[in-house]
Design a protein around this motif. Structure first.
Motif, PDB file in Angstrom:
ATOM      1  N   THR A   1     -57.110  -8.299  16.954  1.00 38.61           N
ATOM      2  CA  THR A   1     -58.490  -8.060  17.383  1.00 38.61           C
ATOM      3  C   THR A   1     -59.169  -9.370  17.757  1.00 38.61           C
ATOM      4  O   THR A   1     -59.067 -10.362  17.046  1.00 38.61           O
ATOM      5  N   THR A   2     -59.820  -9.332  18.907  1.00 38.74           N
ATOM      6  CA  THR A   2     -60.667 -10.427  19.336  1.00 38.74           C
ATOM      7  C   THR A   2     -62.118 -10.027  19.071  1.00 38.74           C
ATOM      8  O   THR A   2     -62.393  -8.922  18.617  1.00 38.74           O
ATOM      9  N   SER A   3     -63.031 -10.924  19.368  1.00 39.21           N
ATOM     10  CA  SER A   3     -64.434 -10.580  19.151  1.00 39.21           C
ATOM     11  C   SER A   3     -65.254 -10.942  20.374  1.00 39.21           C
ATOM     12  O   SER A   3     -64.952 -11.922  21.061  1.00 39.21           O
TER      13      SER A   3
ATOM     14  N   PRO B   1     -65.654  -6.174  17.444  1.00 42.12           N
ATOM     15  CA  PRO B   1     -64.199  -6.362  17.497  1.00 42.12           C
ATOM     16  C   PRO B   1     -63.586  -5.551  18.638  1.00 42.12           C
ATOM     17  O   PRO B   1     -63.990  -4.410  18.900  1.00 42.12           O
TER      18      PRO B   1
ATOM     19  N   GLU C   1     -64.382 -14.627  13.303  1.00 40.98           N
ATOM     20  CA  GLU C   1     -64.287 -13.874  14.553  1.00 40.98           C
ATOM     21  C   GLU C   1     -64.571 -12.381  14.343  1.00 40.98           C
ATOM     22  O   GLU C   1     -65.667 -12.007  13.971  1.00 40.98           O
ATOM     23  N   SER C   2     -63.553 -11.524  14.563  1.00 37.74           N
ATOM     24  CA  SER C   2     -63.794 -10.077  14.556  1.00 37.74           C
ATOM     25  C   SER C   2     -64.137  -9.528  13.179  1.00 37.74           C
ATOM     26  O   SER C   2     -64.597  -8.391  13.061  1.00 37.74           O
ATOM     27  N   HIS C   3     -63.943 -10.325  12.127  1.00 41.27           N
ATOM     28  CA  HIS C   3     -64.276  -9.868  10.770  1.00 41.27           C
ATOM     29  C   HIS C   3     -65.722 -10.179  10.398  1.00 41.27           C
ATOM     30  O   HIS C   3     -66.161  -9.845   9.289  1.00 41.27           O
TER      31      HIS C   3
ATOM     32  N   LYS D   1     -59.660  -4.462  20.182  1.00 47.74           N
ATOM     33  CA  LYS D   1     -58.223  -4.416  19.921  1.00 47.74           C
ATOM     34  C   LYS D   1     -57.438  -4.752  21.184  1.00 47.74           C
ATOM     35  O   LYS D   1     -57.752  -4.262  22.261  1.00 47.74           O
TER      36      LYS D   1
ATOM     37  N   ALA E   1     -60.950  -3.993  12.169  1.00 41.44           N
ATOM     38  CA  ALA E   1     -60.550  -5.308  12.662  1.00 41.44           C
ATOM     39  C   ALA E   1     -59.362  -5.823  11.854  1.00 41.44           C
ATOM     40  O   ALA E   1     -59.336  -5.739  10.630  1.00 41.44           O
TER      41      ALA E   1
ATOM     42  N   PRO F   1     -65.808  -2.072  13.000  1.00 39.96           N
ATOM     43  CA  PRO F   1     -65.635  -3.316  12.241  1.00 39.96           C
ATOM     44  C   PRO F   1     -64.589  -3.229  11.132  1.00 39.96           C
ATOM     45  O   PRO F   1     -63.832  -4.188  10.919  1.00 39.96           O
TER      46      PRO F   1
ATOM     47  N   SER G   1     -56.129 -13.405  15.179  1.00 35.81           N
ATOM     48  CA  SER G   1     -55.943 -13.446  16.630  1.00 35.81           C
ATOM     49  C   SER G   1     -55.172 -14.678  17.083  1.00 35.81           C
ATOM     50  O   SER G   1     -54.507 -14.658  18.123  1.00 35.81           O
TER      51      SER G   1
END
Length: 552
Positions: A469-471, A384, A364-366, A386, A434, A431, A172
């Protein structure tokens, strides 16, 4: 031949008359070129044939955000009207102004710059090996991981290792809008306030309304103050370390429309109550002067907002960190499994296993995939989302360089090379999805339409489109603190605002690992700790307030 000539003539577009752009009225600017019926049909079928499930999910999200009030059937009809107008009228009408080549680069614009840490350390030392042990391991080399590494290099002597599955800033941090925000989202502290209210309604329904609002205000205030402090630290670091990242602090302007005007008013009222003088009202004239956008309703501006090259910032602070003798970075090192090993952690990677006393989750998103074995206390800690970004050459001349701009359906900035970066969408994904780079051509085309609608028409050529992808957490508030009682920490859940939030959050993590007293305490545990989700009685209690007192 006659039939081919007839079809060619029917599909032709009347070119836009650039000589009269300045004289166009608003209705004329909404219809910037004449397009034949067959050309519209071709556009509709082209868009529909390219639709994927992710586009449907984005559409559902749009219904909920823009048409969230009223009966479901009415909301659907309103959305259907918008969609038909977009594919039949607005997108075809934009074609005389917008060029979208059949092959557009999917590489994020920020990642086209030269990466000084590319394939580090293997590029300069192919024989490098992952050490067997380290005091602390950081997983992820984006905003959060780079921040931890930088502050560690300034305050610690023990060895720290940063593991990154791809390249530094490839997540990100290298796929966002390039706006260095002063608070959460495009509504300043209200972004946090509104979402904490929603969380409390679903999880602490018995809480009195007054207490719920008061608690949400305390969360918002803590977030805004932490972010402002972090941004000031970022500015000082850019100057002090000589980091070249195209930083320009010229404000962030938000314009709205009749659908979202009430939310803007609520955000301004909250800022007044909490004394957040960074978020101020802007009249339509002021919005136009600051951003070039033509609107009929009041907007707002975050005075301290800035724009920058986010990937260059991450590369810059990481480069400072790895120059110290106790910080090492290993890119293209994928974490396959993490296990507790007594008082330590065993991190298995594609390059071997490393053990550490402390471990920092900066993925983060992972997080749901990489740290899945540590999420039992809070299974929904990280979701996550998008988002999509685009870069185009050209665009409105009135879009001022260095001024961030956001509207109801997107963000826009003029970047250092003279081009324009813009984006939209914010849709939850599974998930395992992501990090996937799967841009939607419909979102690209409609985002171009929004530019033509809000600025004076001008030619633009789209060169890049990508997704990142953000979280987010259940209350959309960051998590900065321990994930267990052994030595695992998390820095994340930034909800798209990690650019500013992450830097002094990295310092907080470093100080807590090292046991350094933190007089400023920018991230009080009652707000930022992930443990707030493990016990409803602990959620947001005041400092020195026992859980039993919070429940009364």
């Amino acid at each position: 031949m006659a039939i081919c000539g007839f079809v060619t003539q029917m599909l032709a577009r009347e070119p836009a008359d650039e000589r009269n752009i300045a004289e166009m009225t608003t209705p004329e600017r909404r219809r910037v070129g004449r397009v034949t019926v067959l050309a519209r049909v071709r556009t509709v079928f082209g868009l529909l044939s390219a639709m994927r499930m992710r586009d449907l999910k984005s559409a559902i999200r749009l219904i909920n955000v823009r048409y969230g009030r009223g009966l479901p059937f009415v909301r659907f009809l309103r959305f259907l009207g918008w969609a038909l107008n977009a594919v039949w009228s607005e997108i075809p009408d934009s074609q005389p102004w917008v060029t979208t080549d059949e092959k557009i680069f999917n590489t994020p614009y920020w990642l086209t710059a030269a990466n000084p840490l590319k394939n580090h350390p293997w590029a300069s030392d192919p024989r490098s090996r992952l050490p067997e042990r380290a005091h602390t391991v950081v997983v992820g080399a984006g905003f959060g991981g780079a921040a931890v590494a930088y502050h560690w290099s300034k305050q610690a002597t023990e060895p720290l290792v940063v593991l990154e599955g791809k390249e530094a800033a490839s997540g990100s941090a290298g796929r966002n809008g390039g706006i260095l925000v002063m608070a959460g989202g495009h509504l300043h502290g209200y972004y946090v306030y509104e979402r904490v209210i929603r969380y409390l309604l679903g999880n602490q329904a018995q809480m009195p309304n007054h207490d719920r609002r008061e608690l949400a205000e305390r969360f918002a205030d803590a977030y805004v103050r932490a972010t402002h402090s972090s941004h000031e630290m970022i500015k000082e670091t850019i100057v002090g370390e000589g980091i070249e990242c195209d930083y320009a602090r010229r404000g962030w302007v938000f314009f709205t429309d009749s659908i979202d005007a009430h939310t803007l008013e609520a955000s301004l009222a909250l800022a007044r109550r909490l004394g957040h003088d960074d978020w101020v009202r802007r009249t339509p004239v002021q919005v136009h002067e600051r951003s070039g956008v033509d609107v009929s309703t009041d907007g707002a501006e975050s005075l301290g907002g800035a724009t920058w090259h986010p990937a260059k910032w991450v590369w810059g602070i990481l480069s400072v960190a790895v120059r110290s003798s106790n910080v090492r970075l290993f890119t293209h090192t994928s974490v396959e499994k993490i296990e507790r090993d007594g008082d330590s952690y065993a991190i298995r990677t594609n390059r071997g296993t490393i053990r550490s006393r402390f471990l920092v989750n900066a993925t983060e998103s992972h997080t749901p995939v990489v740290f899945r074995d540590f999420l039992a206390p809070f299974p929904d800690l990280i979701t996550p989302y998008k988002e999509q970004g685009m870069h185009a050459e050209g665009g409105p001349d009135s879009m001022r360089p260095g001024v961030g701009v956001s509207g109801p359906l997107g963000f826009y900035t003029r970047v250092a090379d003279g081009g324009m970066l813009f984006g939209s969408d914010n849709t939850a994904v599974a998930p395992h999805e992501a990090g996937k780079n799967e841009p939607s051509r419909f979102i690209t085309r409609y985002s171009c339409v929004s530019i033509l609608k809000n600025w004076k028409p001008s030619h633009m050529r789209v060169t890049h489109e990508w997704t990142g992808t953000t979280s987010t957490t259940p209350d959309k508030f960051p998590v900065i603190g321990p994930m267990d009682d052994n030595g695992l920490y998390i820095i994340g859940g930034f909800a798209g605002a990690g650019s500013a939030v992450s830097f002094n959050a990295g310092q907080t993590i470093v100080r807590r690992i090292l046991g350094i007293a933190d007089a400023t305490n920018n991230h009080p545990e009652e707000y930022f700790s992930p443990m707030r989700f493990t016990d409803p009685q602990r959620y947001g209690r005041r400092p020195n307030q026992a859980p039993a007192e919070a429940a009364e």
